[in-house]
Write an enzyme that holds these catalytic residues in place. Sequence first.
Site, PDB file in Angstrom:
ATOM      1  N   ASP A   1      -0.831  29.523 -73.941  1.00 53.21           N
ATOM      2  CA  ASP A   1      -1.132  30.942 -74.107  1.00 53.21           C
ATOM      3  C   ASP A   1       0.059  31.863 -73.798  1.00 53.21           C
ATOM      4  O   ASP A   1       0.575  32.533 -74.685  1.00 53.21           O
ATOM      5  CB  ASP A   1      -2.394  31.353 -73.316  1.00 53.21           C
ATOM      6  CG  ASP A   1      -2.409  30.863 -71.874  1.00 53.21           C
ATOM      7  OD1 ASP A   1      -1.393  30.296 -71.411  1.00 53.21           O
ATOM      8  OD2 ASP A   1      -3.441  31.065 -71.207  1.00 53.21           O
TER       9      ASP A   1
ATOM     10  N   ASP B   1      -1.449  20.739 -63.042  1.00 49.65           N
ATOM     11  CA  ASP B   1      -1.767  20.144 -64.332  1.00 49.65           C
ATOM     12  C   ASP B   1      -0.571  19.342 -64.815  1.00 49.65           C
ATOM     13  O   ASP B   1       0.572  19.741 -64.646  1.00 49.65           O
ATOM     14  CB  ASP B   1      -2.101  21.236 -65.352  1.00 49.65           C
ATOM     15  CG  ASP B   1      -3.330  22.030 -64.941  1.00 49.65           C
ATOM     16  OD1 ASP B   1      -4.299  21.413 -64.464  1.00 49.65           O
ATOM     17  OD2 ASP B   1      -3.318  23.264 -65.069  1.00 49.65           O
TER      18      ASP B   1
ATOM     19  N   ASP C   1      -3.844  24.645 -58.491  1.00 51.74           N
ATOM     20  CA  ASP C   1      -4.025  23.253 -58.889  1.00 51.74           C
ATOM     21  C   ASP C   1      -2.807  22.804 -59.694  1.00 51.74           C
ATOM     22  O   ASP C   1      -1.946  23.617 -60.026  1.00 51.74           O
ATOM     23  CB  ASP C   1      -5.306  23.057 -59.718  1.00 51.74           C
ATOM     24  CG  ASP C   1      -5.453  24.108 -60.797  1.00 51.74           C
ATOM     25  OD1 ASP C   1      -4.422  24.500 -61.405  1.00 51.74           O
ATOM     26  OD2 ASP C   1      -6.581  24.550 -61.064  1.00 51.74           O
TER      27      ASP C   1
HETATM   28  P1  ATP Z   1      -4.520  29.092 -62.577  1.00 56.39           P
HETATM   29  O1  ATP Z   1      -3.557  29.502 -61.536  1.00 56.39           O
HETATM   30  O2  ATP Z   1      -5.653  30.018 -62.709  1.00 56.39           O
HETATM   31  O3  ATP Z   1      -4.923  27.655 -62.533  1.00 56.39           O
HETATM   32  P2  ATP Z   1      -3.258  28.270 -65.022  1.00 56.39           P
HETATM   33  O4  ATP Z   1      -2.156  28.922 -65.796  1.00 56.39           O
HETATM   34  O5  ATP Z   1      -2.986  26.928 -64.434  1.00 56.39           O
HETATM   35  O6  ATP Z   1      -3.704  29.307 -63.924  1.00 56.39           O
HETATM   36  P3  ATP Z   1      -5.457  27.010 -66.311  1.00 56.39           P
HETATM   37  O7  ATP Z   1      -6.705  27.641 -66.813  1.00 56.39           O
HETATM   38  O8  ATP Z   1      -5.525  26.081 -65.165  1.00 56.39           O
HETATM   39  O9  ATP Z   1      -4.495  28.217 -65.973  1.00 56.39           O
HETATM   40  O10 ATP Z   1      -4.746  26.305 -67.552  1.00 56.39           O
HETATM   41  C1  ATP Z   1      -3.621  25.489 -67.416  1.00 56.39           C
HETATM   42  C2  ATP Z   1      -2.636  25.741 -68.551  1.00 56.39           C
HETATM   43  O11 ATP Z   1      -3.247  25.398 -69.803  1.00 56.39           O
HETATM   44  C3  ATP Z   1      -2.203  27.188 -68.711  1.00 56.39           C
HETATM   45  O12 ATP Z   1      -1.135  27.496 -67.868  1.00 56.39           O
HETATM   46  C4  ATP Z   1      -1.823  27.245 -70.174  1.00 56.39           C
HETATM   47  O13 ATP Z   1      -0.554  26.701 -70.387  1.00 56.39           O
HETATM   48  C5  ATP Z   1      -2.854  26.323 -70.804  1.00 56.39           C
HETATM   49  N1  ATP Z   1      -4.044  27.060 -71.242  1.00 56.39           N
HETATM   50  C6  ATP Z   1      -5.180  27.266 -70.531  1.00 56.39           C
HETATM   51  N2  ATP Z   1      -6.069  27.965 -71.215  1.00 56.39           N
HETATM   52  C7  ATP Z   1      -5.500  28.241 -72.400  1.00 56.39           C
HETATM   53  C8  ATP Z   1      -5.930  28.944 -73.565  1.00 56.39           C
HETATM   54  N3  ATP Z   1      -7.133  29.529 -73.623  1.00 56.39           N
HETATM   55  N4  ATP Z   1      -5.075  29.002 -74.616  1.00 56.39           N
HETATM   56  C9  ATP Z   1      -3.862  28.400 -74.564  1.00 56.39           C
HETATM   57  N5  ATP Z   1      -3.411  27.744 -73.496  1.00 56.39           N
HETATM   58  C10 ATP Z   1      -4.209  27.651 -72.425  1.00 56.39           C
HETATM   59 MG    MG Z   2      -4.293  25.669 -63.378  1.00 57.90          MG
END
Ligand code: ATP
Ligand code: MG
Length: 463
Positions: A162, A69, A67
């Site tokens: 994170d 963001d 996805d």
């Molecule tokens: P995925 O491929 O699973 O979507 P993602 O890195 O995009 O991985 P998401 O859960 O969609 O993970 O979160 C988007 C972004 O928000 C992360 O890349 C990170 O920068 C931030 N983020 C998400 N959860 C946390 C957390 N618990 N603490 C700090 N930052 C977070």
């Molecule tokens: Mg994501």
Amino acid sequence: MTETGQAQARPRPDAPRIIPRAEHNISRADISKNALKVLYRLRKAGYQAYLVGGGVRDLLLGREPKDFDVATDARPEEVRALFRNCRLIGRRFRLAHVHFGPEIIEVATFRAIPRLAGEVEGAEPAEGRGAAPEGEILIDEEGRIVRDNVYGTIEEDAWRRDFTVNALYYNIADFSVLDYVGGMEDLRAGLVRLIGDPEQRYREDPVRMLRAVRFAAKLGFRIDPATAAPIRRLGHLLEDIPPARLFEEVLKLFLGGAAVATFELLRHYDLFRYLFPATDAVLADEEDGFPHTFVLKALANTDARIAEGKPVTPAFLYAVLLWGPVRRRARERVEAKGAGEVEALHRAASEAMAEQIRHTALPKRFRAPMREIWTLQPRFEARRGRRPLRLRVHPRYRAAYDFMLLRAEAGEVEAETAEWWHRFEAASEDERERMLAEAGGRRAGGRRRRRRRPAPAGGDAAP
Ligand code: ATP
Ligand code: MG
């Protein structure tokens, strides 16, 4: 500019490392049209707009993002004003969701780092969160963030994320990538590294331990030693995470296409037991090796299905992960109380489920299907009369059949049984009739020839 990737707890005054378009591989052709629409419209309205998080990370790695963001300096209300198809969601974090049919582009306003709030005296404990005023960061007694709605700069936003590889920003204004935390270097080195002090970051949000494992497994990365070091010691913090949030994480962990690697890493860091304690206990003192083999075969099968684009369901996943405890409970009930196997299985299913949802929730709509996958298992062993035909038309037959094949692969069901059903599946109507006749007489109402005592619940006592 330092490039050590040595994360510090506070933002450094350093300017970000800027990777111009010519020096990275992110192409607009690989970004969802809807995400681009959002980015361009924000920019046109005079706001900053960046792609951030997993989308940027995956594009840089040449993977297809799950996805997209977006991060911006526009406030959630300002984002809403720009898009008709926009909803504001979230309490802990206020976010804008821009809807395009099934695709949702998540737009987050730059947030300040929680570190600032750690200095707020007497932050209210979790119970007080409803009373928190808007625009305040709240940290409870254990150091967990319970509310985080203070807006900040992009630099602060980068530091409160994170992992370094999750904190890269793709700027729609000039197509460059901004790196405040050494993420590019870690990406190249294949390292999952927390930004800031690992222990503090895990205390703020223990789910980050699960995320570290998830990204390492999914990307084939190593967890940086300093990031890995506190995990075993702090794993217990997951006990305080609401089961509903852990359910969401379990789906991401096991239905993300890398379930086997994830499972191995969760076990390695001793985190699995905070998600599925009863399963972990069965795995810890397994006598026959079946449970471990079964879970691994089933998770490998899940990964293969996802790779082929086939559907997977939480009901099946939970049925797999809880099968060990269900079998054990059923067997104990049969042995200790002389219960019948079917009744024992039903009771065991209820108990195992009730125990599990205290840890990771399972929404109601998945519970009945999960239970049926289990309780249909003995019926694969009972092939007398026309029973196989009745089983075949059960709404949960297909899932139960797949489940039975996995049990057979793990050596828990006789190969002969699995083969019979496999043939039965492939057979024509006529052939099926012949198989039924061979399996124990055509006349269901007539006297039944005893084949063999059916195996007790779970079928683990096969000769
Ligand atoms: P995925 O491929 O699973 O979507 P993602 O890195 O995009 O991985 P998401 O859960 O969609 O993970 O979160 C988007 C972004 O928000 C992360 O890349 C990170 O920068 C931030 N983020 C998400 N959860 C946390 C957390 N618990 N603490 C700090 N930052 C977070
Ligand atoms: Mg994501």
